[in-house]
Design a protein around this motif. Structure first.
Motif, PDB file in Angstrom:
ATOM      1  N   TRP A 322       0.848  -1.208   0.000  1.00 23.54           N
ATOM      2  CA  TRP A 322       0.000   0.000   0.000  1.00 23.54           C
ATOM      3  C   TRP A 322       0.881   1.254   0.000  1.00 23.54           C
ATOM      4  O   TRP A 322       0.665   2.170  -0.793  1.00 23.54           O
ATOM      5  CB  TRP A 322      -0.930  -0.029   1.222  1.00 23.54           C
ATOM      6  CG  TRP A 322      -1.969   1.050   1.182  1.00 23.54           C
ATOM      7  CD1 TRP A 322      -3.233   0.951   0.715  1.00 23.54           C
ATOM      8  CD2 TRP A 322      -1.800   2.416   1.611  1.00 23.54           C
ATOM      9  NE1 TRP A 322      -3.873   2.166   0.816  1.00 23.54           N
ATOM     10  CE2 TRP A 322      -3.014   3.072   1.351  1.00 23.54           C
ATOM     11  CE3 TRP A 322      -0.748   3.138   2.168  1.00 23.54           C
ATOM     12  CZ2 TRP A 322      -3.221   4.426   1.645  1.00 23.54           C
ATOM     13  CZ3 TRP A 322      -0.939   4.493   2.450  1.00 23.54           C
ATOM     14  CH2 TRP A 322      -2.152   5.109   2.195  1.00 23.54           C
ATOM     15  N   ASN A 323       1.876   1.281   0.886  1.00 27.55           N
ATOM     16  CA  ASN A 323       2.741   2.472   0.965  1.00 27.55           C
ATOM     17  C   ASN A 323       3.483   2.707  -0.342  1.00 27.55           C
ATOM     18  O   ASN A 323       3.606   3.840  -0.805  1.00 27.55           O
ATOM     19  CB  ASN A 323       3.743   2.327   2.121  1.00 27.55           C
ATOM     20  CG  ASN A 323       3.095   2.688   3.450  1.00 27.55           C
ATOM     21  OD1 ASN A 323       2.424   3.701   3.564  1.00 27.55           O
ATOM     22  ND2 ASN A 323       3.269   1.837   4.444  1.00 27.55           N
ATOM     23  N   ALA A 324       3.977   1.621  -0.942  1.00 33.26           N
ATOM     24  CA  ALA A 324       4.736   1.771  -2.184  1.00 33.26           C
ATOM     25  C   ALA A 324       3.849   2.326  -3.300  1.00 33.26           C
ATOM     26  O   ALA A 324       4.281   3.147  -4.106  1.00 33.26           O
ATOM     27  CB  ALA A 324       5.326   0.422  -2.601  1.00 33.26           C
ATOM     28  N   ALA A 325       2.606   1.898  -3.331  1.00 36.28           N
ATOM     29  CA  ALA A 325       1.739   2.312  -4.449  1.00 36.28           C
ATOM     30  C   ALA A 325       1.077   3.666  -4.221  1.00 36.28           C
ATOM     31  O   ALA A 325       0.850   4.410  -5.181  1.00 36.28           O
ATOM     32  CB  ALA A 325       0.659   1.251  -4.685  1.00 36.28           C
ATOM     33  N   PHE A 326       0.739   4.010  -2.977  1.00 37.38           N
ATOM     34  CA  PHE A 326      -0.176   5.143  -2.786  1.00 37.38           C
ATOM     35  C   PHE A 326       0.322   6.313  -1.944  1.00 37.38           C
ATOM     36  O   PHE A 326      -0.206   7.408  -2.070  1.00 37.38           O
ATOM     37  CB  PHE A 326      -1.485   4.654  -2.138  1.00 37.38           C
ATOM     38  CG  PHE A 326      -2.147   3.548  -2.903  1.00 37.38           C
ATOM     39  CD1 PHE A 326      -2.405   3.679  -4.254  1.00 37.38           C
ATOM     40  CD2 PHE A 326      -2.517   2.367  -2.268  1.00 37.38           C
ATOM     41  CE1 PHE A 326      -3.013   2.664  -4.962  1.00 37.38           C
ATOM     42  CE2 PHE A 326      -3.121   1.344  -2.967  1.00 37.38           C
ATOM     43  CZ  PHE A 326      -3.369   1.495  -4.320  1.00 37.38           C
ATOM     44  N   ARG A 327       1.289   6.082  -1.050  1.00 37.68           N
ATOM     45  CA  ARG A 327       1.617   7.155  -0.097  1.00 37.68           C
ATOM     46  C   ARG A 327       2.013   8.452  -0.822  1.00 37.68           C
ATOM     47  O   ARG A 327       1.540   9.530  -0.509  1.00 37.68           O
ATOM     48  CB  ARG A 327       2.711   6.694   0.880  1.00 37.68           C
ATOM     49  CG  ARG A 327       3.021   7.731   1.891  1.00 37.68           C
ATOM     50  CD  ARG A 327       3.131   7.370   3.351  1.00 37.68           C
ATOM     51  NE  ARG A 327       2.429   6.307   3.976  1.00 37.68           N
ATOM     52  CZ  ARG A 327       1.320   6.462   4.703  1.00 37.68           C
ATOM     53  NH1 ARG A 327       0.750   7.645   4.830  1.00 37.68           N
ATOM     54  NH2 ARG A 327       0.763   5.447   5.300  1.00 37.68           N
ATOM     55  N   ARG A 328       2.848   8.330  -1.846  1.00 38.16           N
ATOM     56  CA  ARG A 328       3.325   9.512  -2.557  1.00 38.16           C
ATOM     57  C   ARG A 328       2.180  10.213  -3.312  1.00 38.16           C
ATOM     58  O   ARG A 328       2.041  11.421  -3.291  1.00 38.16           O
ATOM     59  CB  ARG A 328       4.435   9.094  -3.536  1.00 38.16           C
ATOM     60  CG  ARG A 328       5.071  10.240  -4.242  1.00 38.16           C
ATOM     61  CD  ARG A 328       6.136   9.742  -5.223  1.00 38.16           C
ATOM     62  NE  ARG A 328       6.230  10.644  -6.344  1.00 38.16           N
ATOM     63  CZ  ARG A 328       6.815  11.824  -6.299  1.00 38.16           C
ATOM     64  NH1 ARG A 328       7.370  12.229  -5.176  1.00 38.16           N
ATOM     65  NH2 ARG A 328       6.863  12.612  -7.354  1.00 38.16           N
TER      66      ARG A 328
END
Ligand SMILES: Cc1cc2nc3c(=O)[nH]c(=O)nc-3n(C[C@H](O)[C@H](O)[C@H](O)COP(=O)(O)OP(=O)(O)OC[C@H]3O[C@@H](n4cnc5c(N)ncnc54)[C@H](O)[C@@H]3O)c2cc1C
Length: 372
Positions: A322-328
């Motif tokens: 989730w962090n890799a795909a969406f945080r940015r």
């Protein structure tokens, strides 16, 4: 396993909840999906879906190809004065109403063997460390237990309060309003028209209809007393929007309206619940990417449960992906949101798009993902 005990419970039957439950059920998991409303129903949403989900939907036979779905490849932007500029979209998208899409996925979920309870709300979800199980209290006074819970209950739910999630303390000035209309509007275009304090999206959906959806401001609504008057006094100052409102046929009996739209950061895993879609973080609507993120995160939550060998591993796989795909993306969206609605800024943004379409395309790229 007792009748009241499920392997997995999914709370909320929007895109994230429906997709995760379908994928898990197809892999033989015993899934209960609980949705507080009854399908089909309208939601406040711009209904423009980024093409990044197309491969996935087609591969999983979740693409509703029985509908005439408009293909959108052009972006139009106007500042608060109605000065507009258009650029082609790299990836583009499609337009389809949530009324049709969610109901189609609901039928797919039932066909996949998901047990679906509608018109039932989850009031509480408690994880008991000793038994490693969740106990969910439902609005029909029953209690159900599950090994895993996916929280796909959208941007704001009473459950957020019960779970005492930090973002719920923050008040938000934003309201969302949606109509379906018949309008003289190009079917290959998604438009973003600015007005003082907000912006309004327009794009074609199925059956020759157009979605008109805007993000406005609660104080303006209070000041003008009604949605209609606020639209006349605020949105109509943009001449493009004035023409759309005056010349289109409005199809819903009344607009769909929501308030308290909050873009505060959230966590993908809280109290051992895998949060998916808006429950994990709402991207600002101007990015037109929330639906794609809901679908993608629903898939990620299902993958994590299928791949992880322990609860710790499931949670870690999900958080990482989730962090890799969406945080940015969410971070960029939050910063962009601050720029919109102000008159000077929308004029500047219009000039920027006109003079440097490459820069605008970079911004779009940074708020969108890749096909998965
Ligand atoms: C004004 C506006 C315009 C937008 N325009 C676009 C756009 O053009 N393109 C785009 O991609 N995205 C857009 N979005 C974002 C998009 O709508 C969301 O990101 C998307 O709907 C998220 O899907 P979801 O499955 O997470 O949540 P939802 O679709 O909100 O589904 C959550 C479900 O959970 C149910 N629920 C809630 N609490 C409970 C409970 N306690 N028990 C049981 N059920 C519960 C609700 O009834 C609901 O059906 C827009 C958002 C707004 C506010």
């Amino acid at each position: 396993m007792k009748e009241t005990e499920k392997e997995i419970i999914v709370i909320g039957g929007g895109l994230a909840g429906l997709v995760s439950s379908i994928l898990l059920s197809r892999k033989g998991k015993r899934v209960l999906l609980i949705e507080k409303k009854a399908y089909p129903f309208h939601r406040v949403c711009g209904e423009y879906i980024s093409n990044e989900v197309l491969d996935f939907l087609k591969r999983e036979q979740l693409y509703p190809d029985f509908l005439e779905i408009p293909t959108i490849s052009n972006f139009e932007f106007s500042d608060t004065k109605g000065k507009s500029v258009s650029i082609p979209l790299d990836l583009g998208g499609i337009g389809i109403s949530r009324y049709m899409l969610d109901d189609w996925l609901y039928q797919k979920a039932k066909a996949a063997g998901v047990e679906v309870k509608t018109k039932i709300q989850v009031f509480d979800a408690v994880f008991e460390e000793r038994t490693e199980k969740f106990a969910l209290t439902l609005s029909d006074h029953s209690i159900v237990e599950a090994g895993f819970v996916i929280g796909a209950f959208g941007k704001r739910s009473k459950l957020d309060k019960t779970l005492d999630r930090p973002f719920i303390q923050k008040v938000s000035p934003y309201i969302g309003v949606k109509y379906h209309i018949y309008a003289d509007f190009p079917r290959d275009t998604v438009a973003l028209h600015n007005f003082s304090g907000g912006y309004c999206g327009l794009n074609a959906i199925e059956d020759g209809k157009v979605n008109l959806c805007y993000l406005g401001n609660r104080d303006q609504l209070r000041m003008h007393g009604s949605i209609e008057e606020m639209e006349r006094q605020i949105l109509w100052k943009n001449p493009i929007l004035k023409r759309v409102f005056q010349e289109s046929e409005f199809l819903l009996e009344k607009p769909e309206v929501i308030n308290e739209i909050n873009f505060e950061p959230k966590m993908p895993v809280e109290q051992h619940i895998l949060m998916a879609g808006d429950a994990a973080g709402l991207i600002t609507p101007l990015c037109g990417n929330g639906m794609a993120m809901a679908i993608h995160s629903g898939k990620m939550a299902a993958d994590a449960i299928l791949l992880g060998k322990s609860r710790v591993e499931v949670e870690s796989i999900y958080s990482k992906s989730w962090n890799a795909a969406f945080r940015r993306r969410l971070w960029v969206g939050r910063h962009l949101q601050r720029l919109f609605g102000a008159r000077g800024v929308s004029v500047f943004a219009g000039k920027l798009i006109r003079n440097s379409p490459f820069f605008a395309q970079q911004i779009i790229k940074n708020t969108h993902g890749k096909p998965f």
